[in-house]
Every structure is written in C-alpha cells, then in structure tokens.
Design an enzyme around this catalytic site. Sequence first.
Site, PDB file in Angstrom:
ATOM      1  N   CYS A 243       9.219 -18.063 -60.519  1.00 46.41           N
ATOM      2  CA  CYS A 243      10.169 -17.143 -61.140  1.00 46.41           C
ATOM      3  C   CYS A 243      10.867 -16.196 -60.151  1.00 46.41           C
ATOM      4  O   CYS A 243      11.735 -16.633 -59.415  1.00 46.41           O
ATOM      5  CB  CYS A 243       9.471 -16.396 -62.268  1.00 46.41           C
ATOM      6  SG  CYS A 243      10.637 -15.724 -63.465  1.00 46.41           S
TER       7      CYS A 243
ATOM      8  N   HIS B  34       5.203 -19.699 -65.345  1.00 45.77           N
ATOM      9  CA  HIS B  34       4.289 -18.725 -64.728  1.00 45.77           C
ATOM     10  C   HIS B  34       2.838 -19.224 -64.612  1.00 45.77           C
ATOM     11  O   HIS B  34       2.602 -20.387 -64.320  1.00 45.77           O
ATOM     12  CB  HIS B  34       4.340 -17.414 -65.519  1.00 45.77           C
ATOM     13  CG  HIS B  34       5.471 -16.541 -65.091  1.00 45.77           C
ATOM     14  ND1 HIS B  34       5.410 -15.734 -63.980  1.00 45.77           N
ATOM     15  CD2 HIS B  34       6.704 -16.358 -65.609  1.00 45.77           C
ATOM     16  CE1 HIS B  34       6.548 -15.080 -63.837  1.00 45.77           C
ATOM     17  NE2 HIS B  34       7.357 -15.446 -64.817  1.00 45.77           N
TER      18      HIS B  34
HETATM   19  N1  GLN Z   1      13.155 -10.244 -62.689  1.00 47.73           N
HETATM   20  C1  GLN Z   1      13.514 -11.617 -62.737  1.00 47.73           C
HETATM   21  C2  GLN Z   1      14.256 -11.995 -64.008  1.00 47.73           C
HETATM   22  O1  GLN Z   1      14.156 -11.355 -65.009  1.00 47.73           O
HETATM   23  C3  GLN Z   1      12.264 -12.463 -62.559  1.00 47.73           C
HETATM   24  C4  GLN Z   1      11.303 -12.301 -63.689  1.00 47.73           C
HETATM   25  C5  GLN Z   1       9.987 -13.006 -63.490  1.00 47.73           C
HETATM   26  O2  GLN Z   1       9.501 -13.238 -62.379  1.00 47.73           O
HETATM   27  N2  GLN Z   1       9.343 -13.286 -64.609  1.00 47.73           N
HETATM   28  O3  GLN Z   1      14.955 -12.958 -64.018  1.00 47.73           O
END
Ligand code: GLN
Length: 242
Positions: free
Chosen positions: A91, A191
């Site tokens: 992510c 994740h």
């Molecule tokens: N902040 C980033 C987004 O919202 C990554 C989020 C995350 O790692 N879950 O796209």
Amino acid sequence: MKILWMYHNLMDLYGDKGNIMVLKTRCEKRGIPCEITTCTIGDQVDIDDYDLFFLGGGADHEQSLIFEDLLKRKENILKAYENKTSFLLICGGYQLFGAYYLDQDGNKIEGLNIFPYYTESSDRDHRCIGNIALEVSIDQETFKAVGFENHGGQTKNVATPLGKVLYGHGNTFDGGYEGFVNEQVIATYMHGPLLPKNPRIADIVIKRALAKRSSDITLEPLDDTLELKAQEVMLKRLKVSI
Ligand code: GLN
C-alpha cells in the site's frame, strides 16, 4: 533468509507485521534460518546485505514522515535491486516506489521514482476500502488470492499489475487490476492478510528472497490446510469461485 523490515514503527497498518511473522514461521518450519532486522528513520544499514526488503502501508501522515529518509536511500536501494534483493511493498510502501503520491490535501509526496507509476488521491469521501479477491499471475503461476485494502490513492500507469480484480477495487476504483509485479518486486494494496491467507504468495516471496544467494531453491511443501480454508471462507463470502 535475511529480511530488512523498513519503518516497522511507522508503516504498519492492518496487520502488515503478520506478513513478517508468516515469512519467519514458513522458513523455520523448513529449517531455514530467518533473521529480521528493523530499520527506521536515521538508522544506518546497507540494504544490499539483505535478501528481502519489506515496507508496509501507512497513512498519509506516516508517509510524509518517512519519505525524505527513504529518498536518501535511493542509491542503496538501486544497488540492492541490481544485486537481486527482492522487495515486498504494501500500500503506502507500494506508492512510494512510484513517481509520487498526491495526498488528500493536495500535498505531493515525492516517491523514489524507480517505477513509472504514480498515485493521486481521490477526495476525502471516497476510499477503496474492504475485502478484495484477485486472480494473481506471477512467476508462471496463476491462482486466486484474497486480501484487505484501504486506500484513497489511485495508482495509474502500472504496466505489469500483480493480478486481475475479481472483487473489490485494486489500483483504482474500477480499473480492474491490482498491484505491480516484476521479477524482484511484489507491490500490492493488500495488507496484513496477504501472506497469512495466501501461502502460495508467501512461498514465492521466500523463493525470490533466497534466490539472492542461491541458484537452486526447492521449498519443502507445508501443510496449508488452515490457510487455504481461511482463503476459501473469504472467496465464498465474496461469491468468487474457488
Ligand atoms: N495513505 C495512502 C492512501 O490512502 C496509503 C494508505 C495505506 O497504506 N493503507 O492511499
């Protein structure tokens, strides 16, 4: 197997550390020693000493805290990449290997620009959140995978995605593809459940990491009954065929 766990104290959302636990357990069950080293802002480390570079996800705030430190390591990352270190990026970590991430407030967080994809946030009220199922194509294997995503970022210009979306969003709301993959990098919006619920991906990560220092790697099969059952429950819930 030597794992470098980057920004473990800042980039760890939705059970990302479970991925590390799975890698360790699957190595140890096979008698492969697995060493985990953490590295955060300001720590001195030579990334090229490691077989696997792991970077989890993070909220916009955490991404803005780490990106300058990450950019300082670009030369070292490229050296490690050239010498066959493999990368698992989740992510927010995935986003930062691209050109940039434009967050929800319009702040531009510069990425390493190692790959030509880029990420721009959707507005505050629209995020890609929830369970996700893919058909993954990687290292001549094609199989289903399940995970969990929560991101505002919409990642575009991905030439080689990790998989086709069967349920959920992926790189963009409705583009139909998820993640990025090449011979050394697996980057995904999925994740913490990524490796616990997808043992085939876990073993691909291990094989790729071990390939840095050995040319002949055959992994002894493990009993994945529980892991596959957990995956099956989710596929059924999402009404995706098994
Ligand atoms: N902040 C980033 C987004 O919202 C990554 C989020 C995350 O790692 N879950 O796209």
